[in-house]
Write a protein that holds these residues in place. Structure first.
Motif, PDB file in Angstrom:
ATOM      1  N   ALA A  61       1.119  -0.799  -0.018  1.00  0.00           N
ATOM      2  CA  ALA A  61       0.270  -0.211   0.024  1.00  0.00           C
ATOM      3  C   ALA A  61       0.772   1.534   0.056  1.00  0.00           C
ATOM      4  N   ASP A  62       0.567   2.570  -0.514  1.00  0.00           N
ATOM      5  CA  ASP A  62       1.506   3.310  -0.362  1.00  0.00           C
ATOM      6  C   ASP A  62       1.489   3.932   0.183  1.00  0.00           C
ATOM      7  N   SER A  63       0.493   3.780   1.870  1.00  0.00           N
ATOM      8  CA  SER A  63       1.060   4.127   2.999  1.00  0.00           C
ATOM      9  C   SER A  63       2.017   3.600   3.656  1.00  0.00           C
ATOM     10  N   VAL A  64       2.678   2.411   3.602  1.00  0.00           N
ATOM     11  CA  VAL A  64       3.435   1.795   4.232  1.00  0.00           C
ATOM     12  C   VAL A  64       4.892   1.545   3.119  1.00  0.00           C
ATOM     13  N   LYS A  65       5.058   2.004   1.837  1.00  0.00           N
ATOM     14  CA  LYS A  65       6.038   1.965   0.859  1.00  0.00           C
ATOM     15  C   LYS A  65       6.874   3.105   1.714  1.00  0.00           C
ATOM     16  N   GLY A  66       7.947   1.436   1.583  1.00  0.00           N
ATOM     17  CA  GLY A  66       9.354   2.494   2.066  1.00  0.00           C
ATOM     18  C   GLY A  66       9.845   2.096   3.625  1.00  0.00           C
ATOM     19  N   ARG A  67       8.655   1.497   3.627  1.00  0.00           N
ATOM     20  CA  ARG A  67       8.286   2.019   5.518  1.00  0.00           C
ATOM     21  C   ARG A  67       8.516   0.383   5.803  1.00  0.00           C
ATOM     22  N   PHE A  68       7.511  -0.041   5.144  1.00  0.00           N
ATOM     23  CA  PHE A  68       7.266  -1.471   5.664  1.00  0.00           C
ATOM     24  C   PHE A  68       8.323  -2.967   4.596  1.00  0.00           C
ATOM     25  N   THR A  69       8.424  -4.100   4.757  1.00  0.00           N
ATOM     26  CA  THR A  69       8.970  -4.804   4.040  1.00  0.00           C
ATOM     27  C   THR A  69       7.942  -6.317   4.111  1.00  0.00           C
ATOM     28  N   ILE A  70       7.783  -7.299   3.639  1.00  0.00           N
ATOM     29  CA  ILE A  70       6.773  -8.349   3.577  1.00  0.00           C
ATOM     30  C   ILE A  70       8.611  -8.958   3.066  1.00  0.00           C
ATOM     31  N   SER A  71       8.455 -10.532   3.337  1.00  0.00           N
ATOM     32  CA  SER A  71       8.714 -11.749   2.707  1.00  0.00           C
ATOM     33  C   SER A  71       8.295 -12.789   3.556  1.00  0.00           C
ATOM     34  N   ARG A  72       9.134 -13.980   3.336  1.00  0.00           N
ATOM     35  CA  ARG A  72       8.400 -15.077   3.825  1.00  0.00           C
ATOM     36  C   ARG A  72       9.777 -16.042   3.250  1.00  0.00           C
ATOM     37  N   ASP A  73       9.897 -17.434   4.612  1.00  0.00           N
ATOM     38  CA  ASP A  73      10.246 -18.226   4.469  1.00  0.00           C
ATOM     39  C   ASP A  73       9.851 -19.413   4.317  1.00  0.00           C
ATOM     40  N   ASN A  74       9.583 -20.368   3.239  1.00  0.00           N
ATOM     41  CA  ASN A  74       9.034 -21.098   3.038  1.00  0.00           C
ATOM     42  C   ASN A  74       9.064 -22.935   3.599  1.00  0.00           C
ATOM     43  N   THR A  78       6.637 -19.682   7.423  1.00  0.00           N
ATOM     44  CA  THR A  78       6.465 -18.256   7.664  1.00  0.00           C
ATOM     45  C   THR A  78       6.322 -16.950   7.424  1.00  0.00           C
ATOM     46  N   VAL A  79       5.457 -15.958   7.225  1.00  0.00           N
ATOM     47  CA  VAL A  79       5.239 -14.880   6.406  1.00  0.00           C
ATOM     48  C   VAL A  79       5.882 -13.533   7.425  1.00  0.00           C
ATOM     49  N   TYR A  80       6.077 -12.525   6.984  1.00  0.00           N
ATOM     50  CA  TYR A  80       7.128 -11.857   7.926  1.00  0.00           C
ATOM     51  C   TYR A  80       6.210 -10.274   7.196  1.00  0.00           C
ATOM     52  N   LEU A  81       6.157  -9.241   8.625  1.00  0.00           N
ATOM     53  CA  LEU A  81       6.355  -8.103   8.009  1.00  0.00           C
ATOM     54  C   LEU A  81       7.257  -7.263   9.607  1.00  0.00           C
ATOM     55  N   GLN A  82       7.838  -6.767   8.362  1.00  0.00           N
ATOM     56  CA  GLN A  82       9.132  -5.417   8.949  1.00  0.00           C
ATOM     57  C   GLN A  82       8.387  -4.294   8.438  1.00  0.00           C
ATOM     58  N   MET A  83       8.461  -3.446  10.170  1.00  0.00           N
ATOM     59  CA  MET A  83       7.740  -2.449   9.822  1.00  0.00           C
ATOM     60  C   MET A  83       8.746  -1.288  10.753  1.00  0.00           C
ATOM     61  N   ASN A  84       9.177  -0.330  10.015  1.00  0.00           N
ATOM     62  CA  ASN A  84      10.338   0.481   9.923  1.00  0.00           C
ATOM     63  C   ASN A  84       9.421   2.163   9.946  1.00  0.00           C
ATOM     64  N   SER A  85      10.672   3.174  10.890  1.00  0.00           N
ATOM     65  CA  SER A  85       9.437   3.827  10.796  1.00  0.00           C
ATOM     66  C   SER A  85       7.929   4.210  11.287  1.00  0.00           C
ATOM     67  N   LEU A  86       7.577   3.881  12.090  1.00  0.00           N
ATOM     68  CA  LEU A  86       6.084   3.562  12.821  1.00  0.00           C
ATOM     69  C   LEU A  86       5.668   4.945  12.811  1.00  0.00           C
ATOM     70  N   LYS A  87       4.110   5.325  12.103  1.00  0.00           N
ATOM     71  CA  LYS A  87       3.637   6.327  12.744  1.00  0.00           C
ATOM     72  C   LYS A  87       2.798   5.625  13.666  1.00  0.00           C
ATOM     73  N   THR A  88       1.684   6.971  14.177  1.00  0.00           N
ATOM     74  CA  THR A  88       0.459   6.946  15.323  1.00  0.00           C
ATOM     75  C   THR A  88      -0.367   6.247  14.599  1.00  0.00           C
ATOM     76  N   GLU A  89      -0.862   6.320  13.100  1.00  0.00           N
ATOM     77  CA  GLU A  89      -1.323   5.589  12.112  1.00  0.00           C
ATOM     78  C   GLU A  89      -1.783   4.788  11.518  1.00  0.00           C
ATOM     79  N   ASP A  90      -0.555   3.952  12.208  1.00  0.00           N
ATOM     80  CA  ASP A  90       0.063   2.406  11.465  1.00  0.00           C
ATOM     81  C   ASP A  90      -0.744   1.475  13.123  1.00  0.00           C
ATOM     82  N   THR A  91      -1.838   2.403  13.941  1.00  0.00           N
ATOM     83  CA  THR A  91      -1.771   1.212  15.509  1.00  0.00           C
ATOM     84  C   THR A  91      -3.110   0.937  14.676  1.00  0.00           C
ATOM     85  N   ALA A  92      -3.211  -0.673  14.445  1.00  0.00           N
ATOM     86  CA  ALA A  92      -4.561  -1.122  14.044  1.00  0.00           C
ATOM     87  C   ALA A  92      -4.202  -2.721  14.080  1.00  0.00           C
TER      88      ALA A  92
END
Length: 123
Positions: A61-74, A78-92
């Motif tokens: 999503a545009d709102s997370v591009k450049g801050r979040f990274t999705i990856s998987r280890d088959n 497991t699938v991962y979501l690395q979230m950096n530079s978190l903002k209050t609007e990421d609360t969910a």
């Protein structure tokens, strides 16, 4: 059939990082594309990121591009979501989901969902 269990949520200050994990079980896990969605209080669920079964293609999503990274280890199912530079609007509540069909931002294409993990970003 695929079962998904998310973990890694928590409370973090704005600017901080978290890594979410989604552990999957089921014989055909590696055949599924995987996505992360989130739902904030009073809002509809929204697409965050997705990755193909091979791991070669991703979408954000545009709102997370450049801050979040999705990856998987088959190998670890497991699938991962690395979230950096978190903002209050990421609360969910963050959910992972699995689909056979690559239509990554369409939640209705996803057949299997986890129970969600809460992410709270404080200012």
């Amino acid at each position: 059939q695929v079962q998904l269990v998310e973990s890694g949520g928590g409370l973090v200050q704005a600017g901080g990082s978290l890594r979410l994990s989604c552990a999957a079980s089921g014989r055909t896990y590696n055949s599924y594309h995987l996505g992360w969605f989130r739902q904030a209080p009073g809002k509809e669920r929204e697409f965050v990121a997705a990755i193909t079964w091979s791991g070669l293609n991703t979408l954000y999503a545009d709102s997370v591009k450049g801050r979040f990274t999705i990856s998987r280890d088959n190998a670890k199912n497991t699938v991962y979501l690395q979230m950096n530079s978190l903002k209050t609007e990421d609360t969910a509540v963050y959910y992972c989901a699995a689909t056979y069909r690559w239509a990554p931002a369409n939640e209705y294409e996803y057949s299997y969902w986890g129970q969600g993990t809460q992410v709270t970003v404080s200012s």
